[in-house]
Enzyme design. Structure first.
Site, PDB file in Angstrom:
ATOM      1  N   HIS A  68       5.000 -17.276   0.395  1.00  0.00           N
ATOM      2  CA  HIS A  68       5.618 -16.174  -0.345  1.00  0.00           C
ATOM      3  C   HIS A  68       6.435 -16.611  -1.539  1.00  0.00           C
ATOM      4  O   HIS A  68       7.061 -15.782  -2.180  1.00  0.00           O
ATOM      5  CB  HIS A  68       6.561 -15.381   0.569  1.00  0.00           C
ATOM      6  CG  HIS A  68       5.844 -14.470   1.512  1.00  0.00           C
ATOM      7  ND1 HIS A  68       5.506 -13.182   1.181  1.00  0.00           N
ATOM      8  CD2 HIS A  68       5.398 -14.659   2.768  1.00  0.00           C
ATOM      9  CE1 HIS A  68       4.892 -12.613   2.207  1.00  0.00           C
ATOM     10  NE2 HIS A  68       4.812 -13.486   3.179  1.00  0.00           N
TER      11      HIS A  68
ATOM     12  N   LYS B 229      15.394  -3.130  -6.176  1.00  0.00           N
ATOM     13  CA  LYS B 229      14.904  -4.340  -5.530  1.00  0.00           C
ATOM     14  C   LYS B 229      16.118  -5.227  -5.314  1.00  0.00           C
ATOM     15  O   LYS B 229      17.201  -4.925  -5.825  1.00  0.00           O
ATOM     16  CB  LYS B 229      13.873  -5.060  -6.400  1.00  0.00           C
ATOM     17  CG  LYS B 229      14.337  -5.227  -7.862  1.00  0.00           C
ATOM     18  CD  LYS B 229      13.300  -5.902  -8.737  1.00  0.00           C
ATOM     19  CE  LYS B 229      12.138  -5.024  -9.088  1.00  0.00           C
ATOM     20  NZ  LYS B 229      10.857  -5.520  -8.617  1.00  0.00           N
ATOM     21  N   ARG B 230      15.971  -6.323  -4.550  1.00  0.00           N
ATOM     22  CA  ARG B 230      17.108  -7.218  -4.401  1.00  0.00           C
ATOM     23  C   ARG B 230      17.609  -7.659  -5.783  1.00  0.00           C
ATOM     24  O   ARG B 230      16.828  -7.781  -6.733  1.00  0.00           O
ATOM     25  CB  ARG B 230      16.711  -8.450  -3.567  1.00  0.00           C
ATOM     26  CG  ARG B 230      16.528  -8.155  -2.100  1.00  0.00           C
ATOM     27  CD  ARG B 230      17.797  -7.653  -1.441  1.00  0.00           C
ATOM     28  NE  ARG B 230      18.765  -8.720  -1.292  1.00  0.00           N
ATOM     29  CZ  ARG B 230      19.137  -9.244  -0.128  1.00  0.00           C
ATOM     30  NH1 ARG B 230      18.641  -8.793   1.003  1.00  0.00           N
ATOM     31  NH2 ARG B 230      20.030 -10.209  -0.067  1.00  0.00           N
TER      32      ARG B 230
ATOM     33  N   LYS C  65      14.700 -11.697 -11.215  1.00  0.00           N
ATOM     34  CA  LYS C  65      14.204 -10.320 -11.351  1.00  0.00           C
ATOM     35  C   LYS C  65      14.782  -9.632 -12.603  1.00  0.00           C
ATOM     36  O   LYS C  65      14.326  -8.591 -13.017  1.00  0.00           O
ATOM     37  CB  LYS C  65      14.531  -9.515 -10.096  1.00  0.00           C
ATOM     38  CG  LYS C  65      13.755  -9.970  -8.842  1.00  0.00           C
ATOM     39  CD  LYS C  65      14.156  -9.156  -7.625  1.00  0.00           C
ATOM     40  CE  LYS C  65      13.531  -9.617  -6.330  1.00  0.00           C
ATOM     41  NZ  LYS C  65      12.194  -9.021  -6.084  1.00  0.00           N
TER      42      LYS C  65
ATOM     43  N   THR D 257       6.065  -5.653  -4.138  1.00  0.00           N
ATOM     44  CA  THR D 257       5.414  -4.490  -3.528  1.00  0.00           C
ATOM     45  C   THR D 257       6.080  -3.214  -4.048  1.00  0.00           C
ATOM     46  O   THR D 257       5.470  -2.155  -4.017  1.00  0.00           O
ATOM     47  CB  THR D 257       5.501  -4.523  -1.993  1.00  0.00           C
ATOM     48  OG1 THR D 257       6.861  -4.789  -1.623  1.00  0.00           O
ATOM     49  CG2 THR D 257       4.584  -5.584  -1.422  1.00  0.00           C
TER      50      THR D 257
ATOM     51  N   LYS E 143       4.601   0.616  -4.953  1.00  0.00           N
ATOM     52  CA  LYS E 143       5.130   1.897  -4.473  1.00  0.00           C
ATOM     53  C   LYS E 143       5.395   2.843  -5.645  1.00  0.00           C
ATOM     54  O   LYS E 143       5.065   4.024  -5.594  1.00  0.00           O
ATOM     55  CB  LYS E 143       6.432   1.673  -3.694  1.00  0.00           C
ATOM     56  CG  LYS E 143       6.232   0.936  -2.379  1.00  0.00           C
ATOM     57  CD  LYS E 143       7.592   0.679  -1.719  1.00  0.00           C
ATOM     58  CE  LYS E 143       7.705  -0.737  -1.236  1.00  0.00           C
ATOM     59  NZ  LYS E 143       9.073  -1.114  -0.855  1.00  0.00           N
TER      60      LYS E 143
HETATM   61  C1  PLP Z   1       9.570  -2.393  -1.281  1.00  0.00           C
HETATM   62  C2  PLP Z   1      10.927  -2.810  -0.959  1.00  0.00           C
HETATM   63  C3  PLP Z   1      11.418  -4.026  -1.449  1.00  0.00           C
HETATM   64  C4  PLP Z   1      10.594  -4.946  -2.315  1.00  0.00           C
HETATM   65  O1  PLP Z   1      10.748  -4.573  -3.650  1.00  0.00           O
HETATM   66  P1  PLP Z   1      10.254  -5.529  -4.852  1.00  0.00           P
HETATM   67  O2  PLP Z   1      10.387  -4.630  -6.039  1.00  0.00           O
HETATM   68  O3  PLP Z   1       8.828  -5.872  -4.567  1.00  0.00           O
HETATM   69  O4  PLP Z   1      11.142  -6.701  -4.888  1.00  0.00           O
HETATM   70  C5  PLP Z   1      12.703  -4.389  -1.128  1.00  0.00           C
HETATM   71  N1  PLP Z   1      13.482  -3.598  -0.377  1.00  0.00           N
HETATM   72  C6  PLP Z   1      13.055  -2.412   0.104  1.00  0.00           C
HETATM   73  C7  PLP Z   1      13.975  -1.567   0.922  1.00  0.00           C
HETATM   74  C8  PLP Z   1      11.760  -1.977  -0.164  1.00  0.00           C
HETATM   75  O5  PLP Z   1      11.332  -0.814   0.328  1.00  0.00           O
END
Ligand code: PLP
Length: 839
Positions: A374, A566-567, A572, A674, A678
């Site tokens: 990952h 996101k984190r 990022k 991911t 979404k």
């Molecule tokens: C999808 C998701 C992430 C991952 O987000 P990225 O934009 O891919 O870093 C992190 N936290 C939560 C709660 C999520 O639903």
């Protein structure tokens, strides 16, 4: 949602109201009242909202347990099952998802209404199991959803952390961590299985001996032993008869007291071992990218891997399987290196416990295991210091040395005299101190190694795991991540899902790759576009309400919702987004008639508690928000929001309300992402770099429907090789200089010029993630976004096309690839069909 689409019970066969688990409103109501009396011990008049929520959860669970028996039986009978090993699972709230998957959403709404209750408020009562940090844990949860929906015999194995990821509060603009107490009000979804328990040894030393057959053997004499107890959570598939199993381990002391110590009057000493044992599953490590290891973290990893492997051996044994056929019954996927100790533990169980010959045990281990990588960040590759390893897992260290000895012998034959390569491939890092390299252990012990997006897999082969790729190229493959269209579309965006189902029928929910592309035709249908726009508008109004409730900030739902959740991580680049906001603010101040749509920029995400720069970025965003949101000059043109406590539950409200998805990591750093999927599956357009799965998303939706900017991964490498000088970028670009100077002047920090200095200094002196290099093209592209948004009808077209072309990113597609390319496990559906064909 108005009673119809898309959560209606489509093709659920069981409609009986004469039994406890009937699917009619009447049966559900009766069961709900029974559970309220007999489990919650409440009468309706005195029941709290949580009592009702609990009773409803048990009512829904009853309907899953009926399917549970079948699932367990199929595990015992199936030819091969998948075991997904993951230190993190982030499933989100269970109730609404389970009702949807069981097809009882509307009956339940009716049953609850008959009792004078509101279903949505009961759903809102549920917290979430935050047993993960972010993307990696959420991926594991989407994969379980797909495994269940595809009816694959499978178990998710992990840790039942008593405290999951902290809850985030914002105080004076700073992140404050609050302990997550997800178990405080009880967890109705899990079933404790105290009779499924295993002993996990730790510490001590090893002894060599010869057994009765005269064979050389090793016995591990541990210093202490902890017990792992199973807690099972049923994971329902979408409109199918089966459920899958999430089995999480809780650690306990073997004996509740050391009575010898107790009798000597050493009360605290006597409880100490109990406390230490229970500590193992106490708390999730809140770092998204783990760095140098802590002893407790290694014990967590070993603890859950050992329990899980012992459990699999027991299941296999109960089904009459010989140890020699273990690899025929199970495929194990290692979600990152966190469970990589499985390589040594399976060897130990087979060789030491079951007296198997080393070579055969090694074949079985390799046939069973496969490894998902990952991360490319070298600092995030797990390694454990040898002394620590020796102290905690002395037998495993011996086994790893033996694996390494044999492995390096082979390498020497392939590359005679290449000692440098030998050093890089070794399972032991001897550069400074000595470490066990978990990625190398996983790579050698697995028959397959996969990256999680096409670009990531290529970079993996070229950089991080290059020597392994040279040695066994056939092991490497790509499987691009995906997300569950059930949770992330049907459940979280019922309005949009209803429109799609009206247009296409419901087959897209389980098969978007084949069927959702037909939505393209509707992009040319003006009435459909108008309906689409209305749904997005309503989702934005909902989010605006939530934002006001959580932050007090009033935002205009007609504005462009520009979202990055996101984190929080430097790679990022949330602070690049912040620099754009500042530039946009300066322009608006200068030119009140600027031709740009009103924007609301929304951020969300947690920072690791020890990550100082990430926490400063949160403060930075809130500081900018404070100034801009209180400036009447831009009041109806620009707003900035930091949405606190980003988690799955909040995500379900946020993704569907986005117009613009910010996927702006420095190219080469995000393995897949991911969140990007979404957003796009919910009709947001993406502004993004060529990183992770962005590359494939852009390929699918078409470059004309994607706002690309920034350096590509290779260009980043080139730039750095030439000696990147961020100061030159700063001097070259007037707007960039103005934005950074404004920060440095203390404008956003009430005159305090020091507060954000660590941030501006990093950008001006090192800028490891090349924000300043990418700034000009980011700004130009954001301008394009603004202009495109002004042509609403065209924007809506692009939004529809994005959704229509995103079918590839269903986690069902990812799971099918794992099944075909790695696991070679059959769906129960397929197996059942064959049975029927035979008869
Ligand atoms: C999808 C998701 C992430 C991952 O987000 P990225 O934009 O891919 O870093 C992190 N936290 C939560 C709660 C999520 O639903």
């Amino acid at each position: 949602m108005n009673g119809e689409h898309p959560l209606k019970p489509a093709d659920m066969p069981i409609v009986r109201d004469d039994i406890r688990t009937g699917m009619t409103a009447e049966a559900i109501k009766n069961d709900l009242l029974e559970n309220l009396y007999y489990i919650q011990a409440r009468i309706p008049k005195l029941a709290t909202r949580n009592d009702w929520y609990m009773a409803l959860a048990y009512t829904v669970r009853d309907r899953m347990l009926e399917r549970w028996g079948m699932a367990m039986e199929s595990l015992h009978q199936s030819s091969r099952a998948v075991c997904y090993f993951s230190a993190e699972f982030l499933p989100g709230p269970h109730l609404a998802n389970a009702m949807m998957n069981l097809g009882i959403y509307e009956q339940t709404r009716e049953a609850v209404a008959q009792l004078g209750l509101n279903l949505d408020s009961l759903i809102a009562q549920e917290g979430e199991p935050g047993l993960g940090n972010g993307g990696l844990g959420r991926l594991a949860a989407c994969f379980l959803d797909s495994l269940a929906s595809l009816e694959i015999p499978s178990i998710g194995y992990g840790i039942r952390y008593e405290f999951g990821i902290f809850d985030q509060e914002i105080r004076d603009g700073w992140q404050r961590e609050v302990t997550d107490k997800w178990l405080a009000l009880g967890n109705p979804w899990e079933i404790p299985r105290p009779e499924i328990a295993y002993y996990v040894p730790l510490g001590g030393h090893t002894k060599q001996y010869h057994d009765k057959q005269g064979r050389f053997r090793v016995r591990w004499v541990p210093a202490h032993v902890v017990k792992g107890l199973a807690y099972d959570t049923p994971i329902p598939g979408y409109h199918v008869e089966s459920v899958t199993l999430l089995r999480l381990w809780k650690s306990e002391a073997c004996e509740s007291f050391d009575f010898q110590a107790f009798n000597k009057g050493d009360y605290y000493g006597a409880v100490e071992d109990k406390v230490a044992s229970e500590t193992i599953s106490k708390v999730l490590y809140p770092n998204d990218e783990p760095s140098l290891g802590k002893q407790l973290r290694l014990s967590q990893q070993y603890f859950f891997v050992s329990c899980s492997l012992q459990d699999m051996l027991r299941i296999h044994h109960l089904a009459g399987g010989a140890p020699d056929a273990f690899d025929k019954r199970f495929a194990i996927q290692l979600n990152d290196t966190h469970p990589a100790i499985a390589v040594a533990e399976l060897m130990r169980l087979l060789v030491d416990r079951l007296a198997m010959e080393w070579d055969r045990a090694w074949e079985i281990t390799q046939n069973t295991l496969s490894y998902t990588n990952h991360t490319l960040l070298p600092e995030a590759l797990e390694k454990w210091s040898l002394p620590l390893f020796q102290k905690m897992l002395p037998r495993h260290l011996e086994i790893i040395f033996e694996i390494n000895r044999r492995f390096l012998e082979d390498v020497r034959l392939t590359y005679p005299g290449d000692n440098e390569r030998l050093r890089r491939l070794s399972l032991i890092d001897e550069t400074d101190d000595r470490y066990v390299r978990m990625a190398n252990l996983a790579a050698v012990g697995s028959h397959a190694i996969n990256g999680v997006a096409a670009l990531h897999t290529e970079l993996l082969k070229e950089t991080t795991m290059r020597d392994f790729y040279g040695l066994f190229p056939e092991k490497f493959l790509n499987i691009t991540n995906g997300v569950s269209p059930r949770r992330w579309m049907v459940l979280s965006n019922p309005g949009m899902s209803g429109l799609i189902s009206d247009a296409l029928g419901e087959s897209w929910i389980c098969n978007p790759q084949d069927s959702i592309s037909r939505l393209e035709y509707f992009a040319d249908d003006a009435a459909f576009r108008e309906a689409w726009r209305k749904v997005k508008q309503e989702n934005k109004r909902e989010l605006a309400r939530l934002i006001e409730e959580r932050t007090g900030i009033v935002v205009n739902p007609e504005s462009l919702f520009d979202i990055q959740v996101k984190r929080i991580h430097e790679y990022k680049r949330q602070h690049l987004n912040a620099l754009h906001i500042i530039t946009h603010y300066i322009r608006l101040k200068r030119n009140p008639s600027l031709d740009a749509p009103p924007r609301t920029v929304i951020f969300g995400g947690k920072a690791a508690p020890g990550y100082v720069m990430a926490k400063l970025i949160i403060k930075f965003i809130n500081a900018i928000a404070e100034v801009i949101n209180s400036d009447p000059d831009v009041a109806d043109r620009l707003k900035v929001v930091f949405f606190p406590d980003f988690n799955v539950k909040n995500g379900q409200r946020i993704y569907p309300a986005a117009d613009l998805s910010e996927q702006i990591s420095m190219a080469g750093k995000e393995a897949s992402g991911t969140g990007n999927m979404k957003f796009s599956l919910n009709g947001a357009l993406t502004i993004g770099t060529l990183d992770g799965a962005n590359v494939e998303i852009r390929e699918e939706v078409g470059p004309e429907n994607f706002f690309l900017f920034g350096l590509a991964a290779e260009e980043v490498l080139d730039l750095k090789a030439q000696g990147y000088n961020p100061w030159a970028s700063y001097e070259r670009n007037d707007e960039l200089r103005e934005a950074i100077d404004l920060v440095r002047s203390g404008f956003f920090s009430r005159g305090d010029r020091d507060l954000f200095q660590p941030l501006t200094n990093e950008l001006l002196s090192r800028d490891e993630y090349c924000l300043l290099a990418d700034y000009p093209s980011y700004i130009v592209t954001q301008d394009k976004v603004g202009r495109a948004y002004l042509v609403q009808d065209q924007w809506i077209r692009m939004s529809i096309l994005n959704v229509a072309r995103m079918g590839k990113f269903s986690s069902d597609r990812s799971i099918r690839e794992y099944l075909e390319k790695i696991w070679r496990v059959e769906s129960l559906r397929a197996a059942g069909k064959q049975e029927n064909d035979k008869s």
